[in-house]
Design an enzyme around this catalytic site. Structure first.
Site, PDB file in Angstrom:
ATOM      1  N   ASP A 366       0.846  -1.208   0.000  1.00 46.99           N
ATOM      2  CA  ASP A 366       0.000   0.000   0.000  1.00 46.99           C
ATOM      3  C   ASP A 366       0.876   1.251   0.000  1.00 46.99           C
ATOM      4  OD1 ASP A 366      -2.269   1.908   1.077  1.00 46.99           O
ATOM      5  OD2 ASP A 366      -3.284   0.029   0.623  1.00 46.99           O
ATOM      6  N   ASP A 478      -6.283   4.770  -5.613  1.00 46.58           N
ATOM      7  CA  ASP A 478      -6.882   5.528  -4.512  1.00 46.58           C
ATOM      8  C   ASP A 478      -7.143   6.983  -4.906  1.00 46.58           C
ATOM      9  OD1 ASP A 478      -7.837   5.969  -1.966  1.00 46.58           O
ATOM     10  OD2 ASP A 478      -6.124   5.033  -0.963  1.00 46.58           O
ATOM     11  N   ASN A 480      -7.694  10.394  -2.352  1.00 46.12           N
ATOM     12  CA  ASN A 480      -7.885  10.668  -0.928  1.00 46.12           C
ATOM     13  C   ASN A 480      -8.258  12.095  -0.546  1.00 46.12           C
ATOM     14  OD1 ASN A 480      -7.744   8.186   0.419  1.00 46.12           O
ATOM     15  ND2 ASN A 480      -5.562   8.066  -0.026  1.00 46.12           N
ATOM     16  N   CYS A 518     -10.650   2.800  -5.026  1.00 42.77           N
ATOM     17  CA  CYS A 518     -10.645   3.196  -3.614  1.00 42.77           C
ATOM     18  C   CYS A 518     -10.702   4.710  -3.574  1.00 42.77           C
ATOM     19  CB  CYS A 518      -9.361   2.703  -2.943  1.00 42.77           C
ATOM     20  SG  CYS A 518      -9.226   3.169  -1.205  1.00 42.77           S
ATOM     21  N   GLY A 520     -10.428   6.799  -0.160  1.00 39.94           N
ATOM     22  CA  GLY A 520     -10.570   6.798   1.296  1.00 39.94           C
ATOM     23  C   GLY A 520     -11.613   5.756   1.655  1.00 39.94           C
ATOM     24  N   GLY A 521     -11.491   4.553   1.070  1.00 41.59           N
ATOM     25  CA  GLY A 521     -12.549   3.528   1.171  1.00 41.59           C
ATOM     26  C   GLY A 521     -13.584   3.807   0.108  1.00 41.59           C
ATOM     27  N   ASP A 526     -19.086   3.791  -7.053  1.00 46.87           N
ATOM     28  CA  ASP A 526     -20.201   4.027  -7.962  1.00 46.87           C
ATOM     29  C   ASP A 526     -20.045   3.196  -9.226  1.00 46.87           C
ATOM     30  OD1 ASP A 526     -18.648   5.615 -10.001  1.00 46.87           O
ATOM     31  OD2 ASP A 526     -18.333   6.891  -8.256  1.00 46.87           O
ATOM     32  N   GLU A 606      -5.112 -19.138  15.723  1.00 46.94           N
ATOM     33  CA  GLU A 606      -5.725 -18.145  14.820  1.00 46.94           C
ATOM     34  C   GLU A 606      -5.291 -18.375  13.375  1.00 46.94           C
ATOM     35  OE1 GLU A 606      -6.425 -14.141  17.515  1.00 46.94           O
ATOM     36  OE2 GLU A 606      -4.373 -14.691  16.993  1.00 46.94           O
TER      37      GLU A 606
END
Ligand code: GLA
Length: 933
Positions: A366, A478, A480, A518, A520-521, A526, A606
């Site tokens: 990222d 992204d 942002n 993406c 900011g999430g 759309d 886990e």
């Protein structure tokens, strides 16, 4: 053809499988809207009722007719300045400053296939899947032409709308407002459902009355926004998930939008979706054309669930593109929440090692790998690899990751620039800002002016150069911050087209790279972006409990296959909440699955759980991403969140539930599945319990009592198809049995006969035949399972031959007793004593069983077709091999010595016996599920 034009009445009718859309050219050449809704026949021009209405003027063309007013009439594309005072779809400012454009019908064309929009994403369809209607309207004074485009996808129950505005006059005009679609309703009292939110809490659902006045929402942020999604539902007051009329509008656009709902003075409702007129003022030179982004319309007469599923399949099949749309997506491990900016090449390789061990397909590096970026204050715009930070080249890094069997993905934010960047120092004029003014900063960054080709080309060149350096198989794109400092009226629109142009070039050049959107999430979540990026990071909020709500809201329009969803660490980085790994896994499985954490911090247990989660996800991936989706609760109001996936053929389903609240002495929570076949029988893959579709859908399934808060459950249901086919076949053999019939079902252990019998039992109960299942296990003498001593003794004493004489013979099974039961049953006796045998002597018991109204006795056991049995009418053999049997026994942990030599011999003998009995079977259920006989 799904488009019909009635020349006499000048009525256009569009038909899809279940819906009809109608409009007419009226006596004064205006295009009026007549109907949209359930499939309908006939002309609905009679709906137009004219009356003299005070203060609603009349177009000049109407002469002295004071009853004809555009202020009252339902219109397809209302324009400001024409005597319609309601909300409008179009506003044109002429060169003289006047705002008017009197559009009347000019001509039309009907074409096969679906229209395209230059530079814009739009629904795509094969030549046979869609038809296009183009209606051209014209203002005779300015010579502005507007083509209204209608795409009809009949089988999908989708109608798309768009408009192209052409300046055929001789002076420049300005488009001040342009909508993709307008829907007028003569009658109705509606609710409006919208999806509002904020960063890290997107797409909350709000249902409010569409009351008098204008209600509007939209975005002025340059992107479609976290705050309001470009989607709306208009629904009858009593519409629910499964009942009632509802209409959807979904904008295929990623920039500023405006949705308006108005109930007018005559109680008529108008719904408009299109470009936001704020910060918009688009110059249209002579001979230029302007494409208005598309709106996808759909209608359901059966509530929200059907509407949602129509949109889901439209987006999956007609919006998303590229090789990944239907492909199994990689399970990702993203470095963001694992390391934020604090990583180097070794960190990424360590993540890849963990990924490899857990079965994760891809590691995504990222933000933080480029320029001098170690926090969010610098380097956006400098897309060269920070080799010093990574400690290696990108080529070396991708090779190291790939050598572990893990794919490599990378993050970019191409539209942005930091003032602290080489690019800014070189091209400070490339940012969006107003001359002589200081720009608004957000996250220390400014926007590059993507409406300018040279800016895009520079970034495109940089990004391609980076991609060429290594084996990049995924990109997270992204964005942002929101847009500000709009220096001209064309910028908001041209910027978005610039982004699309970039994405089109990128996806064509690198068709094998999966791109995840993406902002900011979910700030640009759309249908426009989905045209280029078949998945989008749904929210920066990875908290499982918040996510159930975010994903619930997203599900009204968007399919699970576009929803990026990851399991993250606890306490959650956004909310501080602690939820179990199981809960996080089940929640993330309602999306394209992945992890957003450092797996090295997980315990051994886990890690095992993670491995199991990935297996489960992969097992159900197609069902999850391509199945029908049903919301089973409203997580904003219910104490639990539940949703399910159902395969197209309804044979498989996965029910998911997360508890949002727990209480003392809690009432049972029943979740009611949807979309199943009423008549089918389903088995719960975990518990082996069987249910009819009707019972599940009507009564529901109880969730386990919670032991802690936020527990989650997953229930996989599979239709017992073989059992249903066998039931049909048995009926052919027995007719409608009014006489008592004995059926023996036999096959190797673990071949499914117990389940099949219990499903058959259910079918024979349902159709009123009445059935009783006599299981080999508890009657009359248990077939050896873990009493190997006896078998071993016999084997040791008498060898294989001894075992052969023992297994499935009167030495082992009390055939006399079974035969007596059969005899009594056939003789019509209603009370018969059965002998149950448990594992220990003390468990043996006798039981009087009532056989009145039971016409089928189903004996189910391994040696059920034995020669020692008398009175069986219908022997049924479930085919199995000793290998299958052994596998099943091991899987089910049936014998402690399942793998031993002794058991292998036992199975071989069983198989001999089964095969000799198989010859006598009248029905054979083959290993592949086929039924013969
Ligand atoms: C946005 C994204 C996050 C992450 C950061 C990196 O907030 O939504 O997932 O990529 O940017 O800066």
């Amino acid at each position: 053809m799904s488009v019909i034009f009635d020349r006499n009445k000048k009525i256009f009718t569009l038909h899809t499988k279940n819906t009809t859309y109608q409009m007419m050219v009226d006596k004064h050449n205006y295009l009026l809207h007549l109907y949209y809704g359930a499939r309908n026949t006939g002309s609905m021009d009679y709906m137009v009722v004219c009356a003299d209405r005070g203060f609603s003027g009349n177009p000049y063309v109407a002469g002295n007719d004071r009853t004809y007013s555009l202020d009252i009439l339902p219109q397809e594309y209302p324009v400001l300045g024409t005597g319609d005072y309601r909300n409008y779809a179009l506003n044109i400012e002429n060169s003289d400053g006047s705002q008017c454009c009197n559009l009347t019908f000019s001509h039309y064309e009907i074409k096969k296939g679906k229209y395209c929009l230059k530079g814009l994403p739009a629904v795509w369809a094969g030549e046979e899947e869609a038809d296009t209607l183009e209606i051209v309207l014209k203002d005779v004074v300015s010579n502005i032409e507007v083509s209204l485009l209608y795409g009809v996808l009949a089988d999908a129950d989708i109608i798309t709308r768009s408009a192209v505005i052409r300046n055929k006059g001789n002076s420049k005009v300005t488009i001040k407002k342009a909508a993709g679609a307008c829907l007028d309703f003569f009658t109705g009292d509606f609710d409006m459902v919208k999806f509002y939110g904020r960063h890290a809490m997107e797409r909350n659902v709000e249902r409010t009355p569409a009351a008098h006045g204008n209600i509007s929402f939209g975005s002025r942020r340059g992107n479609s926004s976290h705050q309001y999604n470009p989607a709306v539902i208009l629904a009858d007051k009593d519409t629910t998930e499964d009942f009632g009329d509802c209409y959807g509008m979904l904008f295929v656009y990623s920039g500023n939008f405006l949705c308006q709902i108005e109930k007018d003075q005559m109680n008529q409702t108008r719904l408009i979706m299109g470009l936001n007129d704020d910060l918009f003022s688009y110059p249209l030179e002579v001979n230029e054309e302007f494409f208005v982004p598309e709106v996808i319309l759909s209608y359901s007469g059966n509530g929200f669930a059907e509407l949602s599923n129509r949109y889901h399949s439209c987006i999956r099949k007609h919006v998303c593109r590229g090789k990944y749309v239907n492909a199994v997506r990689p399970v990702l491990l993203n470095s963001w929440e694992a390391a934020y900016f604090d990583f180097n090449g070794d960190t990424i390789v360590s993540l890849a090692k963990e990924a490899a061990a857990l079965g994760i397909d891809m590691v995504v590096m990222d933000d933080g790998w480029f320029g001098k970026r170690n926090d969010d204050s610098s380097s956006l715009g400098d897309w060269y690899v920070n080799e010093e930070k990574l400690g290696c080249t990108l080529a070396e890094l991708t090779e190291r990751v790939n050598s572990l069997g893990v794919k490599f993905g990378i993050w970019i934010e191409p539209e942005m620039i930091n003032e602290d960047s080489d690019l800014y120092r070189e091209h400070p004029d490339w940012v969006i800002k107003i001359e002589k003014r200081t720009p608004v900063r957000a996250r220390n960054q400014l926007l590059l002016d993507f409406s300018r080709r040279e800016v895009r080309d520079n970034i495109f060149g940089q990004i391609c150069a980076m991609i060429e350096q290594g084996n990049i198989e995924y990109i997270k794109w992204d964005m942002n911050r929101s847009m500000s400092d709009i220096y001209a009226g064309n910028v908001t629109y041209d910027y978005v087209l610039g982004v699309y142009d970039f994405l089109e070039k990128l996806t064509s050049k690198y068709p094998d790279i999966l791109i995840e959107g993406c902002c900011g999430g979910g700030g640009r979540f759309d249908a426009g972006m989905m045209y280029y990026t078949p998945q989008i990071w749904c929210s920066d909020n990875t908290d499982a409990i918040n996510r159930t709500r975010i994903q619930y809201g997203s599900s009204f329009f968007y399919p699970v296959s576009v929803v990026g969803s990851h399991v993250s660490a606890v306490p959650n980085h956004q909310t501080g909440r602690v939820t179990s790994l199981n809960t996080r896994g089940i929640t993330a499985m309602a999306g394209t699955f992945g992890y957003e954490m450092d797996p090295a911090l997980l315990s051994k247990e886990e890690k095992e759980e993670v491995k199991a989660q990935i297996k489960t996800y992969k097992q159900y991936e197609t069902l999850i991403c391509q199945g029908d989706y049903y919301r089973l609760s409203n997580p904003f109001t219910d104490g639990y969140s539940a949703w399910m996936f159902v395969s197209d053929d309804k044979k498989q389903a996965l029910v998911n539930a997360v508890r949002l609240e727990v209480e003392g002495n809690m009432a049972v929570t029943y979740v009611r599945p949807k979309g199943l076949k009423r008549e089918a029988v389903y088995i719960d893959d975990t518990t082996g319990k069987v249910y009819t579709g009707a019972a599940l859908m009507k009564s529901g399934i109880p969730l386990p009592f919670p032991e802690a808060e936020y527990e989650a459950y997953q229930i996989a249901l599979t239709e017992m198809e073989t059992a249903r086919d066998l039931y049909e076949k048995i009926k052919q053999h027995t007719g409608t049995p009014d006489k008592r019939t004995v059926i023996s079902i036999f096959g190797g252990s673990g071949c499914g006969k117990t389940t099949i019998s219990s499903v058959l039992n259910q079918y024979f109960q349902n159709d009123g035949t009445g059935c009783y299942v006599l299981a080999g296990d508890n009657y009359p003498r248990r077939i050896p399972k873990d009493n190997d001593e006896e078998r071993l003794r016999i084997y040791n004493e008498k060898g294989t031959e001894g075992l052969r004489e023992y297994l499935g013979t009167p030495d082992e099974i009390e055939f006399d007793r079974v035969n007596k039961v059969i005899e009594e049953f056939k003789a019509g006796k209603n009370s018969i004593t059965l002998k149950k045998m448990g594992r220990k002597e003390g468990e043996i018991s006798y039981e009087d069983t009532d056989f009145s109204d039971v016409r089928i006795l189903l004996i189910e056991w391994t040696h059920g077709g034995s020669d020692f049995l008398s009175g069986v009418d219908l022997p049924v053999y479930i085919e199995s091999t000793p290998e299958d049997t052994l596998k099943n026994r091991l899987k089910r942990n049936r014998d402690k010595n399942a793998g031993s030599e002794l058991i292998k011999t036992v199975l071989d003998i069983e198989q001999e016996k089964l095969l000799s009995q198989a010859k006598k079977a009248r029905i054979i259920v083959a290993g592949n599920g086929g039924i013969y006989g």
